[in-house]
Write a protein that holds these residues in place. Sequence first.
Motif, PDB file in Angstrom:
ATOM      1  N   VAL A 127       0.862  -1.179   0.000  1.00 41.03           N
ATOM      2  CA  VAL A 127       0.000   0.000   0.000  1.00 41.03           C
ATOM      3  C   VAL A 127       0.901   1.233   0.000  1.00 41.03           C
ATOM      4  CG1 VAL A 127      -1.906  -1.127   1.225  1.00 41.03           C
ATOM      5  CG2 VAL A 127      -0.160   0.110   2.517  1.00 41.03           C
ATOM      6  N   HIS A 128       0.296   2.387  -0.248  1.00 40.85           N
ATOM      7  CA  HIS A 128       1.115   3.597  -0.234  1.00 40.85           C
ATOM      8  C   HIS A 128       1.572   3.974   1.169  1.00 40.85           C
ATOM      9  CE1 HIS A 128       2.828   7.435  -1.096  1.00 40.85           C
ATOM     10  NE2 HIS A 128       1.999   8.030  -0.257  1.00 40.85           N
ATOM     11  N   ALA A 129       0.631   4.076   2.105  1.00 41.57           N
ATOM     12  CA  ALA A 129       0.957   4.660   3.403  1.00 41.57           C
ATOM     13  C   ALA A 129       0.977   3.646   4.537  1.00 41.57           C
ATOM     14  CB  ALA A 129      -0.034   5.777   3.736  1.00 41.57           C
ATOM     15  N   GLY A 130      -0.070   2.859   4.680  1.00 38.75           N
ATOM     16  CA  GLY A 130      -0.129   1.913   5.787  1.00 38.75           C
ATOM     17  C   GLY A 130      -1.506   1.284   5.875  1.00 38.75           C
ATOM     18  N   VAL A 131      -1.651   0.379   6.815  1.00 32.87           N
ATOM     19  CA  VAL A 131      -2.953  -0.241   7.091  1.00 32.87           C
ATOM     20  C   VAL A 131      -3.208  -0.165   8.590  1.00 32.87           C
ATOM     21  CG1 VAL A 131      -2.903  -1.809   5.113  1.00 32.87           C
ATOM     22  CG2 VAL A 131      -1.934  -2.547   7.298  1.00 32.87           C
ATOM     23  N   ASN A 132      -4.474  -0.219   8.947  1.00 37.33           N
ATOM     24  CA  ASN A 132      -4.874  -0.244  10.348  1.00 37.33           C
ATOM     25  C   ASN A 132      -5.049  -1.704  10.761  1.00 37.33           C
ATOM     26  OD1 ASN A 132      -6.080  -0.120  12.846  1.00 37.33           O
ATOM     27  ND2 ASN A 132      -7.587   1.425  12.277  1.00 37.33           N
ATOM     28  N   PRO A 133      -4.152  -2.250  11.592  1.00 38.48           N
ATOM     29  CA  PRO A 133      -4.230  -3.675  11.928  1.00 38.48           C
ATOM     30  C   PRO A 133      -5.440  -4.038  12.773  1.00 38.48           C
ATOM     31  CG  PRO A 133      -2.527  -2.595  13.226  1.00 38.48           C
ATOM     32  CD  PRO A 133      -2.993  -1.589  12.229  1.00 38.48           C
ATOM     33  N   GLU A 134      -6.167  -3.033  13.278  1.00 31.37           N
ATOM     34  CA  GLU A 134      -7.343  -3.303  14.094  1.00 31.37           C
ATOM     35  C   GLU A 134      -8.626  -3.394  13.259  1.00 31.37           C
ATOM     36  OE1 GLU A 134      -7.501  -0.395  17.166  1.00 31.37           O
ATOM     37  OE2 GLU A 134      -5.574  -0.978  18.029  1.00 31.37           O
ATOM     38  N   VAL A 135      -8.493  -3.182  11.963  1.00 31.42           N
ATOM     39  CA  VAL A 135      -9.634  -3.247  11.045  1.00 31.42           C
ATOM     40  C   VAL A 135      -9.371  -4.370  10.045  1.00 31.42           C
ATOM     41  CG1 VAL A 135     -10.919  -1.986   9.271  1.00 31.42           C
ATOM     42  CG2 VAL A 135     -10.088  -0.788  11.305  1.00 31.42           C
ATOM     43  N   LEU A 146      -3.932   5.765   2.271  1.00 32.94           N
ATOM     44  CA  LEU A 146      -3.230   6.874   1.616  1.00 32.94           C
ATOM     45  C   LEU A 146      -2.453   7.769   2.573  1.00 32.94           C
ATOM     46  CD1 LEU A 146      -6.047   7.996  -0.854  1.00 32.94           C
ATOM     47  CD2 LEU A 146      -3.896   6.877  -1.475  1.00 32.94           C
ATOM     48  N   TRP A 147      -2.833   7.799   3.862  1.00 29.32           N
ATOM     49  CA  TRP A 147      -2.293   8.813   4.766  1.00 29.32           C
ATOM     50  C   TRP A 147      -1.691   8.288   6.075  1.00 29.32           C
ATOM     51  CZ3 TRP A 147      -1.627  13.806   3.451  1.00 29.32           C
ATOM     52  CH2 TRP A 147      -2.339  14.284   2.340  1.00 29.32           C
ATOM     53  N   LEU A 148      -1.992   7.071   6.456  1.00 26.92           N
ATOM     54  CA  LEU A 148      -1.529   6.556   7.745  1.00 26.92           C
ATOM     55  C   LEU A 148      -0.008   6.528   7.822  1.00 26.92           C
ATOM     56  CD1 LEU A 148      -2.733   5.241  10.373  1.00 26.92           C
ATOM     57  CD2 LEU A 148      -2.261   3.032   9.287  1.00 26.92           C
ATOM     58  N   ARG A 149       0.521   6.819   9.010  1.00 18.69           N
ATOM     59  CA  ARG A 149       1.976   6.731   9.233  1.00 18.69           C
ATOM     60  C   ARG A 149       2.229   5.719  10.351  1.00 18.69           C
ATOM     61  NH1 ARG A 149       4.420  10.586   6.158  1.00 18.69           N
ATOM     62  NH2 ARG A 149       3.234  12.492   5.722  1.00 18.69           N
ATOM     63  N   PRO A 150       2.468   4.451  10.003  1.00 19.91           N
ATOM     64  CA  PRO A 150       2.662   3.431  11.041  1.00 19.91           C
ATOM     65  C   PRO A 150       3.861   3.756  11.928  1.00 19.91           C
ATOM     66  CG  PRO A 150       2.364   2.433   8.870  1.00 19.91           C
ATOM     67  CD  PRO A 150       2.560   3.897   8.646  1.00 19.91           C
TER      68      PRO A 150
END
Length: 212
Positions: A127-135, A146-150
Motif C-alpha cells: 500500500v502507499h501509506a499503511g494499514v490499520n491492523p485493528e480493522v 493513503l495517509w496513515l503513518r505506522p
Amino acid sequence: MSYTFAIGDIHGCREPLRKLQAMIEARWASGTIVYIGDYIDRGPDSRGVIDLLKAGPAKPGWQWIMLKGNHEDMMVGAYAGRYDRDWWLDNGGLETELSYDGRVPTEVLAWADRLPLMHLDAHRIFVHAGVNPEVPLEKQSPQDLLWLRPQNSAYYWGKHLCHGHTPSRINPRTIGNRTNIDSGCVFGGKLTCAVFDDDVAGGPLEFLKAAW
C-alpha cells in the motif's frame, strides 16, 4: 523462482526511476514491479514520470502494478473540487502543473483516479501509506491506505507490509513485519526498490538504490 520489486515514492524524480528500472532489468529477466504511489509533485519532472509509467514495460516478462498515493489523490481531488486547490499546490502540485505547462490533462487525471489502493500477493501487502491492523483488511479505509503513518509493526494477517509515504534518510528499513521504502529521493535521498522472493514469506531479500 519469481520476484516482486517494490519502488518507493518517486515525486517527479524521473532519472533515478530510469536508473532503478535499468538496474532491475539488468539482473532479472522477468518479474512484477509494484510502484507504491506518489509519482508526482515536488520534483522536476512529474510529467516525465507519468509518461514513463503509463507506457508500461518495454520488455516482455514484466508486469507493472501502480498504486495510488496521497499526492495522486490530492491532484485528482483538487481538479474535481473535493479538495482545496491551494492545499495541493502548496504540497508540490505547483511543480506538477508547471511540468504540464499549466494544467494537468483530463486523461492523466482519469488515469490517476483509477489507480488501485492496495496490491496483495501470497505473502505481502503493498500500500502507499499503511494499514490499520485493528480493522479487517477488506475494510481498510482509503484515508488510512493513503495517509496513515505506522509507528510500529503488527501481525498484518500473516503477511509482510511494504509501504512508503513517510520519508526518511534512514529508509529503507524493515521494522518487524513492516518495510518502509520511502527514502526521500525528492529531498536529496535515493530512490529505493525492495526485492522480494514470491515463494518466501517475510521481508525483502535486498534493497536497490538509485540517485541522481
